[in-house]
Motif scaffolding. Structure first.
Motif, PDB file in Angstrom:
ATOM      1  N   ALA A   5       0.834  -1.207   0.000  1.00  0.00           N
ATOM      2  CA  ALA A   5       0.000   0.000   0.000  1.00  0.00           C
ATOM      3  C   ALA A   5       0.873   1.263   0.000  1.00  0.00           C
ATOM      4  CB  ALA A   5      -0.932  -0.009   1.209  1.00  0.00           C
ATOM      5  N   ASP A   6       1.913   1.265   0.819  1.00  0.00           N
ATOM      6  CA  ASP A   6       2.825   2.422   0.838  1.00  0.00           C
ATOM      7  C   ASP A   6       3.496   2.592  -0.518  1.00  0.00           C
ATOM      8  OD1 ASP A   6       2.252   2.954   3.464  1.00  0.00           O
ATOM      9  OD2 ASP A   6       4.111   2.127   4.276  1.00  0.00           O
ATOM     10  N   CYS A   7       3.928   1.471  -1.079  1.00  0.00           N
ATOM     11  CA  CYS A   7       4.640   1.514  -2.360  1.00  0.00           C
ATOM     12  C   CYS A   7       3.699   1.998  -3.475  1.00  0.00           C
ATOM     13  CB  CYS A   7       5.199   0.130  -2.669  1.00  0.00           C
ATOM     14  SG  CYS A   7       6.444   0.105  -3.962  1.00  0.00           S
ATOM     15  N   ALA A   8       2.461   1.542  -3.451  1.00  0.00           N
ATOM     16  CA  ALA A   8       1.489   1.987  -4.458  1.00  0.00           C
ATOM     17  C   ALA A   8       1.296   3.503  -4.376  1.00  0.00           C
ATOM     18  CB  ALA A   8       0.158   1.264  -4.259  1.00  0.00           C
ATOM     19  N   ASP A   9       1.146   4.022  -3.160  1.00  0.00           N
ATOM     20  CA  ASP A   9       0.904   5.458  -3.001  1.00  0.00           C
ATOM     21  C   ASP A   9       2.121   6.290  -3.428  1.00  0.00           C
ATOM     22  OD1 ASP A   9      -1.679   5.173  -2.098  1.00  0.00           O
ATOM     23  OD2 ASP A   9      -1.129   5.125   0.011  1.00  0.00           O
ATOM     24  N   LEU A  10       3.303   5.855  -3.022  1.00  0.00           N
ATOM     25  CA  LEU A  10       4.495   6.643  -3.343  1.00  0.00           C
ATOM     26  C   LEU A  10       4.862   6.532  -4.822  1.00  0.00           C
ATOM     27  CD1 LEU A  10       6.622   6.011  -0.149  1.00  0.00           C
ATOM     28  CD2 LEU A  10       5.606   8.183  -0.880  1.00  0.00           C
ATOM     29  N   CYS A  11       4.698   5.346  -5.398  1.00  0.00           N
ATOM     30  CA  CYS A  11       4.989   5.194  -6.838  1.00  0.00           C
ATOM     31  C   CYS A  11       4.011   6.017  -7.674  1.00  0.00           C
ATOM     32  CB  CYS A  11       4.928   3.725  -7.246  1.00  0.00           C
ATOM     33  SG  CYS A  11       6.390   2.794  -6.753  1.00  0.00           S
ATOM     34  N   ALA A  12       2.752   6.025  -7.282  1.00  0.00           N
ATOM     35  CA  ALA A  12       1.767   6.816  -8.018  1.00  0.00           C
ATOM     36  C   ALA A  12       2.117   8.300  -7.946  1.00  0.00           C
ATOM     37  CB  ALA A  12       0.365   6.559  -7.461  1.00  0.00           C
ATOM     38  N   ALA A  13       2.469   8.777  -6.760  1.00  0.00           N
ATOM     39  CA  ALA A  13       2.832  10.188  -6.608  1.00  0.00           C
ATOM     40  C   ALA A  13       4.104  10.512  -7.396  1.00  0.00           C
ATOM     41  CB  ALA A  13       3.029  10.522  -5.126  1.00  0.00           C
ATOM     42  N   THR A  14       5.078   9.598  -7.353  1.00  0.00           N
ATOM     43  CA  THR A  14       6.330   9.822  -8.086  1.00  0.00           C
ATOM     44  C   THR A  14       6.067   9.895  -9.586  1.00  0.00           C
ATOM     45  OG1 THR A  14       7.581   8.659  -6.376  1.00  0.00           O
ATOM     46  CG2 THR A  14       8.649   8.892  -8.523  1.00  0.00           C
ATOM     47  N   SER A  15       5.247   8.990 -10.069  1.00  0.00           N
ATOM     48  CA  SER A  15       4.925   8.971 -11.498  1.00  0.00           C
ATOM     49  C   SER A  15       4.294  10.295 -11.925  1.00  0.00           C
ATOM     50  CB  SER A  15       3.973   7.806 -11.785  1.00  0.00           C
ATOM     51  OG  SER A  15       3.723   7.672 -13.151  1.00  0.00           O
ATOM     52  N   ARG A  16       3.420  10.838 -11.106  1.00  0.00           N
ATOM     53  CA  ARG A  16       2.766  12.107 -11.413  1.00  0.00           C
ATOM     54  C   ARG A  16       3.758  13.280 -11.349  1.00  0.00           C
ATOM     55  NH1 ARG A  16      -2.923  13.391  -9.389  1.00  0.00           N
ATOM     56  NH2 ARG A  16      -4.187  11.728 -10.221  1.00  0.00           N
ATOM     57  N   VAL A  17       4.586  13.298 -10.320  1.00  0.00           N
ATOM     58  CA  VAL A  17       5.563  14.389 -10.195  1.00  0.00           C
ATOM     59  C   VAL A  17       6.517  14.367 -11.394  1.00  0.00           C
ATOM     60  CG1 VAL A  17       7.494  15.260  -8.828  1.00  0.00           C
ATOM     61  CG2 VAL A  17       5.391  14.535  -7.688  1.00  0.00           C
ATOM     62  N   LEU A  18       6.955  13.177 -11.781  1.00  0.00           N
ATOM     63  CA  LEU A  18       7.864  13.074 -12.930  1.00  0.00           C
ATOM     64  C   LEU A  18       7.170  13.515 -14.220  1.00  0.00           C
ATOM     65  CD1 LEU A  18       9.696   9.701 -12.268  1.00  0.00           C
ATOM     66  CD2 LEU A  18      10.570  12.005 -11.880  1.00  0.00           C
ATOM     67  N   ALA A  19       5.872  13.263 -14.326  1.00  0.00           N
ATOM     68  CA  ALA A  19       5.115  13.660 -15.516  1.00  0.00           C
ATOM     69  C   ALA A  19       5.064  15.183 -15.646  1.00  0.00           C
ATOM     70  CB  ALA A  19       3.708  13.091 -15.466  1.00  0.00           C
ATOM     71  N   ARG A  20       5.289  15.873 -14.538  1.00  0.00           N
ATOM     72  CA  ARG A  20       5.329  17.340 -14.560  1.00  0.00           C
ATOM     73  C   ARG A  20       6.760  17.867 -14.482  1.00  0.00           C
ATOM     74  NH1 ARG A  20       2.023  16.576  -9.864  1.00  0.00           N
ATOM     75  NH2 ARG A  20      -0.108  16.173 -10.551  1.00  0.00           N
ATOM     76  N   SER A  21       7.709  16.977 -14.374  1.00  0.00           N
ATOM     77  CA  SER A  21       9.046  17.429 -13.996  1.00  0.00           C
ATOM     78  C   SER A  21       9.881  18.060 -15.094  1.00  0.00           C
ATOM     79  CB  SER A  21       9.835  16.270 -13.378  1.00  0.00           C
ATOM     80  OG  SER A  21      10.254  15.399 -14.395  1.00  0.00           O
ATOM     81  N   PRO A  22       9.605  17.816 -16.384  1.00  0.00           N
ATOM     82  CA  PRO A  22      10.557  18.328 -17.368  1.00  0.00           C
ATOM     83  C   PRO A  22      11.068  19.736 -17.062  1.00  0.00           C
ATOM     84  CG  PRO A  22       8.836  17.134 -18.479  1.00  0.00           C
ATOM     85  CD  PRO A  22       8.499  17.111 -17.021  1.00  0.00           C
ATOM     86  N   ALA A  23      10.167  20.606 -16.603  1.00  0.00           N
ATOM     87  CA  ALA A  23      10.585  21.984 -16.335  1.00  0.00           C
ATOM     88  C   ALA A  23      10.787  22.247 -14.848  1.00  0.00           C
ATOM     89  CB  ALA A  23       9.546  22.950 -16.907  1.00  0.00           C
ATOM     90  N   GLN A  24      10.771  21.199 -14.050  1.00  0.00           N
ATOM     91  CA  GLN A  24      10.751  21.385 -12.600  1.00  0.00           C
ATOM     92  C   GLN A  24      12.121  21.452 -11.944  1.00  0.00           C
ATOM     93  OE1 GLN A  24       8.685  22.390 -10.721  1.00  0.00           O
ATOM     94  NE2 GLN A  24       6.769  21.270 -10.544  1.00  0.00           N
ATOM     95  N   ASP A  25      12.065  21.693 -10.677  1.00  0.00           N
ATOM     96  CA  ASP A  25      13.210  21.799  -9.784  1.00  0.00           C
ATOM     97  C   ASP A  25      13.927  20.451  -9.644  1.00  0.00           C
ATOM     98  OD1 ASP A  25      14.223  21.723  -6.739  1.00  0.00           O
ATOM     99  OD2 ASP A  25      14.150  23.794  -7.486  1.00  0.00           O
ATOM    100  N   THR A  26      15.237  20.434  -9.890  1.00  0.00           N
ATOM    101  CA  THR A  26      15.995  19.189  -9.801  1.00  0.00           C
ATOM    102  C   THR A  26      16.071  18.663  -8.370  1.00  0.00           C
ATOM    103  OG1 THR A  26      17.328  19.890 -11.670  1.00  0.00           O
ATOM    104  CG2 THR A  26      18.184  18.076 -10.350  1.00  0.00           C
ATOM    105  N   ALA A  27      16.179  19.572  -7.395  1.00  0.00           N
ATOM    106  CA  ALA A  27      16.285  19.140  -5.996  1.00  0.00           C
ATOM    107  C   ALA A  27      15.033  18.375  -5.571  1.00  0.00           C
ATOM    108  CB  ALA A  27      16.505  20.349  -5.089  1.00  0.00           C
ATOM    109  N   LEU A  28      13.886  18.832  -6.036  1.00  0.00           N
ATOM    110  CA  LEU A  28      12.637  18.144  -5.713  1.00  0.00           C
ATOM    111  C   LEU A  28      12.597  16.764  -6.366  1.00  0.00           C
ATOM    112  CD1 LEU A  28       9.842  18.012  -4.488  1.00  0.00           C
ATOM    113  CD2 LEU A  28       8.951  19.217  -6.485  1.00  0.00           C
TER     114      LEU A  28
END
Lengths: 133, 133, 133, 133
Positions: free
Chosen positions: B59-82
């Motif tokens: 359950a933890d892995c599902a939640d964090l992987c889903a959030a990571t996938s979404r953040v990466l989908a927005r990341s091209p122009a995003q902050d590298t530290a994040l």
């Protein structure tokens, strides 16, 4: 394919229903992904002010498709009435989002791709709905 | 493939980085899906009491992987530290979940499949981390 | 209160509808939280094998309530038909989850608390539904 | 309060840690909500083109805070190393989002409210981090 394998290895209902469920789980997950990317791409466009409705629908569609995909992943042994109402909400949002994206698919390739992905999720949810009602 | 197409059609950074980002977006989304299914399959097993840690990590892995996938989908122009700290969290949870699932992969095929999917997400996140640091 | 302030400070429809929307956003977010905690508490119980249906419904309810809360947070300017079908799905899942939790509320205090929280979300969604239809 | 009650009624570690965990679960859930609303309010502003970075960070922060809140809701019996890396990611994203929102808090009240909510989540995560390391 992993999705279907996982359904087949879990203790639960027969394999005849598994293909439709797996197709809907995957189509919804892909629509969630495409909508998240499309919202972000719309936001980066020069004409962002004209894409507000698209960005909002993309975000709503991403959230509902993600939730639907998860509920279906647990659904083999679940309540049919719940599955039905969740699928109805997902059909509604994927259709609305597809229509919105199609309306400027000519200008933005990400909208064209997103619309196709939403239509596939809409079809997969409809097919599953027809089978369980 | 849709993921990569969508990255390439969005206004943003060059295509050289796109493959790695797309691979991580997809691998995380697939791990989220596999973990949700594995948690549900574990719950249906007769020996559910021995699978508590696995269900929680799934359950933890599902939640964090889903959030990571979404953040990466927005990341091209995003902050590298994040991006970096999010990928580190995702590497940690996919490794822990893979280890747990591997420990009873012999007994439960869904755990074996889930472990493989988590390892692929871990590798994709590590490859992206190495490229951005 | 922050939820309502945020609705009121966003450019959008009048304040008369804002209280009902804010109440539903908050009630759904709280139900999502309570269900996640109840699922985890059920999993830790000695009699976990008898709580499978509850853990599953908790997880479905958490996912759908979270998605509903997010969609409503964007809804002021959104499509009424979409809001309606999303609220219907949320009413269904919160009712089912509340009924399940109520059935063993006497044995498990976390189920009693979760059932109350789900009932509040159900009521808030019904009140909003009645106002928009 | 419901959050804390639920932690206290679940079989798990002692009550001394419960206040800090409950505070972080709630602060992260509230930040997720505020960020979702702030992103939508930014999108509705006339000057949306100048708020792109804010909308993106709001969306990332909403996703990561929601995932953190869920992981913490399951964390009483969980791995400390995982909790640590998740909290670090959440501290990073809430700080970045707060800084961004603060930079135009004078112009947009929703950004001022969102920044405050993110700062509370950042502080709650830092306090929990300090206690578990």
């Amino acid at each position: 394919m992993t999705t279907l394998d996982l359904i087949r290895t879990s203790p639960g209902p027969g394999p005849d229903h598994a293909d439709r469920v797996a197709a809907a789980i995957e189509a919804c997950a892909e629509a969630a992904r495409a909508c998240t990317q499309c919202a972000d791409a719309c936001l980066a466009e020069e004409g962002v002010a004209d894409l507000r409705a698209c960005i909002r629908l993309d975000a709503d569609c991403a959230d509902l498709c993600a939730a639907t995909s998860r509920v279906l992943a647990r659904s083999p042994a679940q309540d049919t009435a719940l599955t039905q109402v969740v699928l109805q909400a997902c059909v509604a949002v994927t259709r609305l989002c597809a229509e919105e994206c199609e309306s400027h698919a000519g200008m933005h390739r990400h909208c064209a791709l997103c619309a196709e992905t939403c239509r596939r999720a809409e079809e997969a949810c409809k097919a599953l709905l027809a089978a369980i009602v």
